[in-house]
Design a protein around this motif. Sequence first.
Motif, PDB file in Angstrom:
ATOM      1  N   SER A 150       0.890  -1.116   0.019  1.00  0.00           N
ATOM      2  CA  SER A 150       0.003   0.123  -0.048  1.00  0.00           C
ATOM      3  C   SER A 150       0.897   1.252   0.056  1.00  0.00           C
ATOM      4  O   SER A 150       0.488   2.318  -0.749  1.00  0.00           O
ATOM      5  N   PHE A 151       1.864   1.315   0.829  1.00  0.00           N
ATOM      6  CA  PHE A 151       2.661   2.537   0.752  1.00  0.00           C
ATOM      7  C   PHE A 151       3.754   2.498  -0.427  1.00  0.00           C
ATOM      8  O   PHE A 151       4.037   3.711  -0.828  1.00  0.00           O
ATOM      9  N   GLU A 152       4.018   1.488  -1.000  1.00  0.00           N
ATOM     10  CA  GLU A 152       4.366   1.601  -2.178  1.00  0.00           C
ATOM     11  C   GLU A 152       3.809   2.103  -3.234  1.00  0.00           C
ATOM     12  O   GLU A 152       4.377   2.906  -4.108  1.00  0.00           O
ATOM     13  N   LYS A 153       2.570   1.759  -3.514  1.00  0.00           N
ATOM     14  CA  LYS A 153       1.437   2.272  -4.304  1.00  0.00           C
ATOM     15  C   LYS A 153       1.481   3.869  -4.094  1.00  0.00           C
ATOM     16  O   LYS A 153       1.371   4.641  -5.018  1.00  0.00           O
ATOM     17  N   LEU A 154       1.377   4.085  -2.879  1.00  0.00           N
ATOM     18  CA  LEU A 154       1.190   5.701  -2.590  1.00  0.00           C
ATOM     19  C   LEU A 154       2.160   6.285  -2.792  1.00  0.00           C
ATOM     20  O   LEU A 154       2.558   7.436  -3.531  1.00  0.00           O
ATOM     21  N   GLY A 155       3.746   5.791  -2.813  1.00  0.00           N
ATOM     22  CA  GLY A 155       4.766   6.727  -3.138  1.00  0.00           C
ATOM     23  C   GLY A 155       4.934   6.594  -4.656  1.00  0.00           C
ATOM     24  O   GLY A 155       5.215   7.906  -4.983  1.00  0.00           O
ATOM     25  N   GLU A 156       4.325   5.596  -5.465  1.00  0.00           N
ATOM     26  CA  GLU A 156       4.495   5.845  -6.828  1.00  0.00           C
ATOM     27  C   GLU A 156       3.324   6.948  -7.354  1.00  0.00           C
ATOM     28  O   GLU A 156       3.592   7.678  -8.310  1.00  0.00           O
ATOM     29  N   LYS A 157       2.393   7.064  -6.599  1.00  0.00           N
ATOM     30  CA  LYS A 157       1.195   8.141  -6.871  1.00  0.00           C
ATOM     31  C   LYS A 157       1.821   9.514  -6.810  1.00  0.00           C
ATOM     32  O   LYS A 157       1.627  10.294  -7.291  1.00  0.00           O
ATOM     33  N   ILE A 158       2.559   9.664  -5.456  1.00  0.00           N
ATOM     34  CA  ILE A 158       3.026  10.925  -5.092  1.00  0.00           C
ATOM     35  C   ILE A 158       4.088  11.401  -6.166  1.00  0.00           C
ATOM     36  O   ILE A 158       4.188  12.400  -6.673  1.00  0.00           O
ATOM     37  N   VAL A 159       5.018  10.495  -6.492  1.00  0.00           N
ATOM     38  CA  VAL A 159       6.123  10.699  -7.577  1.00  0.00           C
ATOM     39  C   VAL A 159       5.488  11.043  -8.809  1.00  0.00           C
ATOM     40  O   VAL A 159       6.029  11.936  -9.450  1.00  0.00           O
ATOM     41  N   SER A 160       4.327  10.443  -9.100  1.00  0.00           N
ATOM     42  CA  SER A 160       3.858  10.834 -10.485  1.00  0.00           C
ATOM     43  C   SER A 160       2.779  11.920 -10.380  1.00  0.00           C
ATOM     44  O   SER A 160       1.997  12.074 -11.545  1.00  0.00           O
ATOM     45  N   LEU A 161       2.793  12.723  -9.391  1.00  0.00           N
ATOM     46  CA  LEU A 161       1.869  13.851  -9.464  1.00  0.00           C
ATOM     47  C   LEU A 161       2.305  15.012 -10.361  1.00  0.00           C
ATOM     48  O   LEU A 161       3.700  15.007 -10.450  1.00  0.00           O
ATOM     49  N   ALA A 162       1.465  15.666 -11.130  1.00  0.00           N
ATOM     50  CA  ALA A 162       1.931  16.667 -11.961  1.00  0.00           C
ATOM     51  C   ALA A 162       2.211  18.054 -10.867  1.00  0.00           C
ATOM     52  O   ALA A 162       1.491  17.990  -9.595  1.00  0.00           O
ATOM     53  N   PRO A 163       3.139  18.983 -11.399  1.00  0.00           N
ATOM     54  CA  PRO A 163       3.287  20.194 -10.561  1.00  0.00           C
ATOM     55  C   PRO A 163       1.983  21.008 -10.211  1.00  0.00           C
ATOM     56  O   PRO A 163       2.175  21.357  -9.149  1.00  0.00           O
ATOM     57  N   ALA A 164       1.066  20.814 -11.069  1.00  0.00           N
ATOM     58  CA  ALA A 164      -0.161  21.574 -10.765  1.00  0.00           C
ATOM     59  C   ALA A 164      -0.939  20.819  -9.688  1.00  0.00           C
ATOM     60  O   ALA A 164      -1.523  21.599  -8.759  1.00  0.00           O
ATOM     61  N   ASP A 165      -0.900  19.824  -9.510  1.00  0.00           N
ATOM     62  CA  ASP A 165      -1.542  19.005  -8.230  1.00  0.00           C
ATOM     63  C   ASP A 165      -0.671  19.463  -6.877  1.00  0.00           C
ATOM     64  O   ASP A 165      -1.552  19.267  -6.124  1.00  0.00           O
ATOM     65  N   ILE A 166       0.600  19.384  -7.193  1.00  0.00           N
ATOM     66  CA  ILE A 166       1.251  19.579  -5.959  1.00  0.00           C
ATOM     67  C   ILE A 166       0.881  20.998  -5.456  1.00  0.00           C
ATOM     68  O   ILE A 166       1.098  21.217  -4.308  1.00  0.00           O
ATOM     69  N   LEU A 167       0.809  21.900  -6.430  1.00  0.00           N
ATOM     70  CA  LEU A 167       0.755  23.366  -5.881  1.00  0.00           C
ATOM     71  C   LEU A 167      -0.571  23.396  -5.527  1.00  0.00           C
ATOM     72  O   LEU A 167      -0.987  24.003  -4.381  1.00  0.00           O
ATOM     73  N   ILE A 168      -1.796  22.857  -5.891  1.00  0.00           N
ATOM     74  CA  ILE A 168      -3.115  22.710  -5.349  1.00  0.00           C
ATOM     75  C   ILE A 168      -3.153  22.234  -4.023  1.00  0.00           C
ATOM     76  O   ILE A 168      -3.683  22.715  -3.143  1.00  0.00           O
ATOM     77  N   LEU A 169      -2.646  20.958  -3.839  1.00  0.00           N
ATOM     78  CA  LEU A 169      -2.506  20.299  -2.540  1.00  0.00           C
ATOM     79  C   LEU A 169      -1.820  21.142  -1.319  1.00  0.00           C
ATOM     80  O   LEU A 169      -1.967  21.389  -0.413  1.00  0.00           O
ATOM     81  N   SER A 170      -0.678  21.919  -1.951  1.00  0.00           N
ATOM     82  CA  SER A 170       0.381  22.712  -1.033  1.00  0.00           C
ATOM     83  C   SER A 170      -0.392  23.888  -0.776  1.00  0.00           C
ATOM     84  O   SER A 170      -0.263  24.128   0.402  1.00  0.00           O
ATOM     85  N   SER A 171      -1.435  24.442  -1.517  1.00  0.00           N
ATOM     86  CA  SER A 171      -2.144  25.596  -1.068  1.00  0.00           C
ATOM     87  C   SER A 171      -3.047  25.206  -0.074  1.00  0.00           C
ATOM     88  O   SER A 171      -3.516  25.911   0.892  1.00  0.00           O
ATOM     89  N   GLY A 172      -3.789  23.974  -0.124  1.00  0.00           N
ATOM     90  CA  GLY A 172      -4.460  23.608   1.033  1.00  0.00           C
ATOM     91  C   GLY A 172      -4.054  23.415   2.268  1.00  0.00           C
ATOM     92  O   GLY A 172      -4.394  23.667   3.160  1.00  0.00           O
ATOM     93  N   PHE A 173      -2.611  22.866   2.225  1.00  0.00           N
ATOM     94  CA  PHE A 173      -1.988  22.612   3.418  1.00  0.00           C
ATOM     95  C   PHE A 173      -1.707  24.146   4.153  1.00  0.00           C
ATOM     96  O   PHE A 173      -1.599  24.284   5.308  1.00  0.00           O
ATOM     97  N   ALA A 174      -1.177  25.072   3.303  1.00  0.00           N
ATOM     98  CA  ALA A 174      -0.957  26.492   3.707  1.00  0.00           C
ATOM     99  C   ALA A 174      -2.250  26.970   4.438  1.00  0.00           C
ATOM    100  O   ALA A 174      -2.229  27.621   5.571  1.00  0.00           O
ATOM    101  N   GLY A 175      -3.347  26.583   3.924  1.00  0.00           N
ATOM    102  CA  GLY A 175      -4.762  27.159   4.239  1.00  0.00           C
ATOM    103  C   GLY A 175      -4.651  26.499   5.809  1.00  0.00           C
ATOM    104  O   GLY A 175      -5.397  27.289   6.531  1.00  0.00           O
ATOM    105  N   ALA A 176      -4.475  25.320   5.903  1.00  0.00           N
ATOM    106  CA  ALA A 176      -4.898  24.707   7.004  1.00  0.00           C
ATOM    107  C   ALA A 176      -3.818  25.177   8.123  1.00  0.00           C
ATOM    108  O   ALA A 176      -4.327  25.503   9.487  1.00  0.00           O
TER     109      ALA A 176
END
Length: 105
Positions: free
Chosen positions: A61-87
């Motif tokens: 499960s964590f192996e699949k999660l690592g693959e998904k995180i590595v394959s994220l697009a830069p736009a997805d990373i920016l969007i998720l990071s802005s949510g964390f900044a809001g928190a």
Amino acid sequence: MTIATLPISMLLFFVLFFGIGFLLNMLLRMTWIMSVFYPIITILIIDDVRFIEYFRNAGPSFEKLGEKIVSLAPADILILSSGFAGAIVSGITMLVLRKKGYRMF
């Protein structure tokens, strides 16, 4: 994703998680609760593995999660990071309001 979609999505994620964090802080009186839960919510958004599988079959499960995180697009990373900044900003806002004397926060 278009150029206009990215800033709008970032703003929406920031406001969404700021608002959720602000409400949880008011109700539960725990300043950083949304900042702690945000990684779990992000994992649920990113990965398509059931949450219980992280406890039953942790390795794959964590192996699949690592693959998904590595394959994220830069736009997805920016969007998720802005949510964390809001928190995080919601926690800081609560600290400032408590310091200024607002008892309900």
